[in-house]
Design a protein around this motif. Structure first.
Motif, PDB file in Angstrom:
ATOM      1  N   ILE A  83       0.829  -1.208   0.000  1.00 22.29           N
ATOM      2  CA  ILE A  83       0.000   0.000   0.000  1.00 22.29           C
ATOM      3  C   ILE A  83       0.859   1.252   0.000  1.00 22.29           C
ATOM      4  O   ILE A  83       2.058   1.205   0.234  1.00 22.29           O
ATOM      5  N   SER A  84       0.199   2.369  -0.233  1.00 18.90           N
ATOM      6  CA  SER A  84       0.856   3.678  -0.200  1.00 18.90           C
ATOM      7  C   SER A  84       0.092   4.581   0.765  1.00 18.90           C
ATOM      8  O   SER A  84      -1.132   4.660   0.699  1.00 18.90           O
ATOM      9  N   ILE A  85       0.837   5.221   1.653  1.00 19.93           N
ATOM     10  CA  ILE A  85       0.271   6.227   2.541  1.00 19.93           C
ATOM     11  C   ILE A  85       0.709   7.561   1.972  1.00 19.93           C
ATOM     12  O   ILE A  85       1.902   7.844   1.882  1.00 19.93           O
ATOM     13  N   GLY A  86      -0.229   8.373   1.542  1.00 19.71           N
ATOM     14  CA  GLY A  86       0.056   9.596   0.803  1.00 19.71           C
ATOM     15  C   GLY A  86       0.755  10.669   1.612  1.00 19.71           C
ATOM     16  O   GLY A  86       0.756  10.656   2.851  1.00 19.71           O
ATOM     17  N   ASP A  87       1.331  11.617   0.900  1.00 25.11           N
ATOM     18  CA  ASP A  87       2.007  12.759   1.512  1.00 25.11           C
ATOM     19  C   ASP A  87       1.061  13.455   2.491  1.00 25.11           C
ATOM     20  O   ASP A  87      -0.103  13.710   2.178  1.00 25.11           O
ATOM     21  N   GLY A  88       1.571  13.736   3.690  1.00 25.11           N
ATOM     22  CA  GLY A  88       0.806  14.485   4.682  1.00 25.11           C
ATOM     23  C   GLY A  88      -0.343  13.742   5.326  1.00 25.11           C
ATOM     24  O   GLY A  88      -1.075  14.318   6.125  1.00 25.11           O
ATOM     25  N   ALA A  89      -0.516  12.475   5.017  1.00 22.66           N
ATOM     26  CA  ALA A  89      -1.598  11.695   5.625  1.00 22.66           C
ATOM     27  C   ALA A  89      -1.294  11.421   7.094  1.00 22.66           C
ATOM     28  O   ALA A  89      -0.134  11.453   7.517  1.00 22.66           O
ATOM     29  N   ILE A  90      -2.341  11.141   7.859  1.00 18.44           N
ATOM     30  CA  ILE A  90      -2.199  10.783   9.270  1.00 18.44           C
ATOM     31  C   ILE A  90      -2.923   9.467   9.509  1.00 18.44           C
ATOM     32  O   ILE A  90      -4.097   9.319   9.141  1.00 18.44           O
ATOM     33  N   VAL A  91      -2.207   8.529  10.133  1.00 18.71           N
ATOM     34  CA  VAL A  91      -2.779   7.241  10.513  1.00 18.71           C
ATOM     35  C   VAL A  91      -2.906   7.250  12.029  1.00 18.71           C
ATOM     36  O   VAL A  91      -1.922   7.455  12.742  1.00 18.71           O
ATOM     37  N   GLY A 104      -2.998  13.657   2.521  1.00 15.04           N
ATOM     38  CA  GLY A 104      -3.749  14.551   3.389  1.00 15.04           C
ATOM     39  C   GLY A 104      -4.909  13.919   4.125  1.00 15.04           C
ATOM     40  O   GLY A 104      -5.570  14.579   4.922  1.00 15.04           O
ATOM     41  N   ASP A 105      -5.170  12.650   3.891  1.00 15.91           N
ATOM     42  CA  ASP A 105      -6.299  11.998   4.544  1.00 15.91           C
ATOM     43  C   ASP A 105      -5.928  11.615   5.978  1.00 15.91           C
ATOM     44  O   ASP A 105      -4.757  11.400   6.296  1.00 15.91           O
ATOM     45  N   VAL A 106      -6.918  11.536   6.847  1.00 16.08           N
ATOM     46  CA  VAL A 106      -6.742  11.072   8.217  1.00 16.08           C
ATOM     47  C   VAL A 106      -7.556   9.788   8.342  1.00 16.08           C
ATOM     48  O   VAL A 106      -8.763   9.792   8.072  1.00 16.08           O
ATOM     49  N   VAL A 107      -6.885   8.704   8.725  1.00 11.41           N
ATOM     50  CA  VAL A 107      -7.572   7.421   8.859  1.00 11.41           C
ATOM     51  C   VAL A 107      -7.392   6.890  10.275  1.00 11.41           C
ATOM     52  O   VAL A 107      -6.407   7.177  10.952  1.00 11.41           O
ATOM     53  N   ALA A 112      -8.559   0.514   8.998  1.00  8.88           N
ATOM     54  CA  ALA A 112      -8.500   1.980   8.939  1.00  8.88           C
ATOM     55  C   ALA A 112      -9.450   2.512   7.870  1.00  8.88           C
ATOM     56  O   ALA A 112      -9.509   2.010   6.763  1.00  8.88           O
ATOM     57  N   ARG A 113     -10.190   3.542   8.267  1.00  8.27           N
ATOM     58  CA  ARG A 113     -11.128   4.227   7.362  1.00  8.27           C
ATOM     59  C   ARG A 113     -10.896   5.718   7.488  1.00  8.27           C
ATOM     60  O   ARG A 113     -10.500   6.223   8.543  1.00  8.27           O
ATOM     61  N   SER A 114     -11.234   6.443   6.443  1.00 10.14           N
ATOM     62  CA  SER A 114     -11.076   7.893   6.452  1.00 10.14           C
ATOM     63  C   SER A 114     -12.011   8.521   7.475  1.00 10.14           C
ATOM     64  O   SER A 114     -13.188   8.182   7.537  1.00 10.14           O
ATOM     65  N   VAL A 115     -11.448   9.412   8.296  1.00 13.06           N
ATOM     66  CA  VAL A 115     -12.273  10.144   9.250  1.00 13.06           C
ATOM     67  C   VAL A 115     -12.348  11.620   8.885  1.00 13.06           C
ATOM     68  O   VAL A 115     -13.264  12.308   9.313  1.00 13.06           O
ATOM     69  N   LYS A 116     -11.361  12.099   8.119  1.00 12.81           N
ATOM     70  CA  LYS A 116     -11.435  13.462   7.582  1.00 12.81           C
ATOM     71  C   LYS A 116     -10.266  13.662   6.626  1.00 12.81           C
ATOM     72  O   LYS A 116      -9.322  12.902   6.605  1.00 12.81           O
ATOM     73  N   SER A 117     -10.375  14.717   5.844  1.00 10.26           N
ATOM     74  CA  SER A 117      -9.309  15.086   4.918  1.00 10.26           C
ATOM     75  C   SER A 117      -8.751  16.431   5.343  1.00 10.26           C
ATOM     76  O   SER A 117      -9.496  17.353   5.630  1.00 10.26           O
ATOM     77  N   ARG A 118      -7.441  16.520   5.407  1.00  6.67           N
ATOM     78  CA  ARG A 118      -6.782  17.771   5.794  1.00  6.67           C
ATOM     79  C   ARG A 118      -6.605  18.640   4.564  1.00  6.67           C
ATOM     80  O   ARG A 118      -6.156  18.193   3.544  1.00  6.67           O
ATOM     81  N   ILE A 119      -6.954  19.905   4.689  1.00  9.05           N
ATOM     82  CA  ILE A 119      -6.871  20.837   3.556  1.00  9.05           C
ATOM     83  C   ILE A 119      -5.435  21.197   3.211  1.00  9.05           C
ATOM     84  O   ILE A 119      -5.077  21.292   2.051  1.00  9.05           O
ATOM     85  N   ASN A 120      -4.571  21.371   4.202  1.00  8.23           N
ATOM     86  CA  ASN A 120      -3.213  21.847   3.966  1.00  8.23           C
ATOM     87  C   ASN A 120      -2.180  20.746   3.882  1.00  8.23           C
ATOM     88  O   ASN A 120      -1.087  20.886   4.399  1.00  8.23           O
ATOM     89  N   ALA A 121      -2.491  19.651   3.225  1.00  7.36           N
ATOM     90  CA  ALA A 121      -1.517  18.588   3.068  1.00  7.36           C
ATOM     91  C   ALA A 121      -0.394  19.049   2.139  1.00  7.36           C
ATOM     92  O   ALA A 121      -0.632  19.831   1.220  1.00  7.36           O
ATOM     93  N   PRO A 122       0.840  18.576   2.366  1.00  5.33           N
ATOM     94  CA  PRO A 122       1.940  18.995   1.499  1.00  5.33           C
ATOM     95  C   PRO A 122       1.736  18.517   0.073  1.00  5.33           C
ATOM     96  O   PRO A 122       1.111  17.489  -0.155  1.00  5.33           O
ATOM     97  N   ALA A 123       2.275  19.270  -0.877  1.00  3.97           N
ATOM     98  CA  ALA A 123       2.145  18.915  -2.300  1.00  3.97           C
ATOM     99  C   ALA A 123       3.111  17.835  -2.666  1.00  3.97           C
ATOM    100  O   ALA A 123       4.092  17.601  -2.086  1.00  3.97           O
TER     101      ALA A 123
END
Length: 123
Positions: A83-91, A104-107, A112-123
């Motif tokens: 799997i891949s955990i994207g840039d700026g994601a939080i587990v 930028g997702d928070v799981v 693990a399931r998405s609980v919210k998406s962070r707006i300011n995730a790094p590019a």
């Protein structure tokens, strides 16, 4: 902590105690890995081959896992291979990650399931 041969760790990462990073895991720059995080690298682990001999290095294939730049993985999370955990994601702590996590997702949770998406995730 154990970091196996073949694992790749980027610059300025923080890796906490009791973490296991196995062959095939790539952790990109500035990532945070909490205490007791476990990575896997085999989707169908077996001790022996079909003919009963102990499996060797040629009897299985490493499944790569990627942790993106500035991603954070909470204590005692388990990250399944391939799997891949994207840039700026939080587990979240204790999560079991069984599928890709978007940048930028928070799981959290098991699985693990998405609980919210962070707006300011790094590019």
């Amino acid at each position: 902590m154990e970091i196996q041969v073949g694992a790749k760790i980027g610059a300025r990462c923080k890796i906490s105690s009791h973490t296991f990073i196995c062959e095939g895991v790539t952790i990109e720059d500035e990532a945070f890995i909490g205490h007791g995080v476990m990575f896997t690298n085999d989707k169908q682990p077996r001790a022996t081959t079909e003919d009963g001999r102990l499996q060797g290095v040629d009897d299985w294939q490493v499944e790569p896992t990627r942790v993106g730049r500035r991603a954070s993985i909470g204590s005692n999370a388990t990250i399944l291979c391939g799997i891949s955990i994207g840039d700026g994601a939080i587990v979240g702590a204790g999560a079991v990650v069984t599928r890709d996590v978007a940048p930028g997702d928070v799981v959290a949770g098991v699985p693990a399931r998405s609980v919210k998406s962070r707006i300011n995730a790094p590019a």
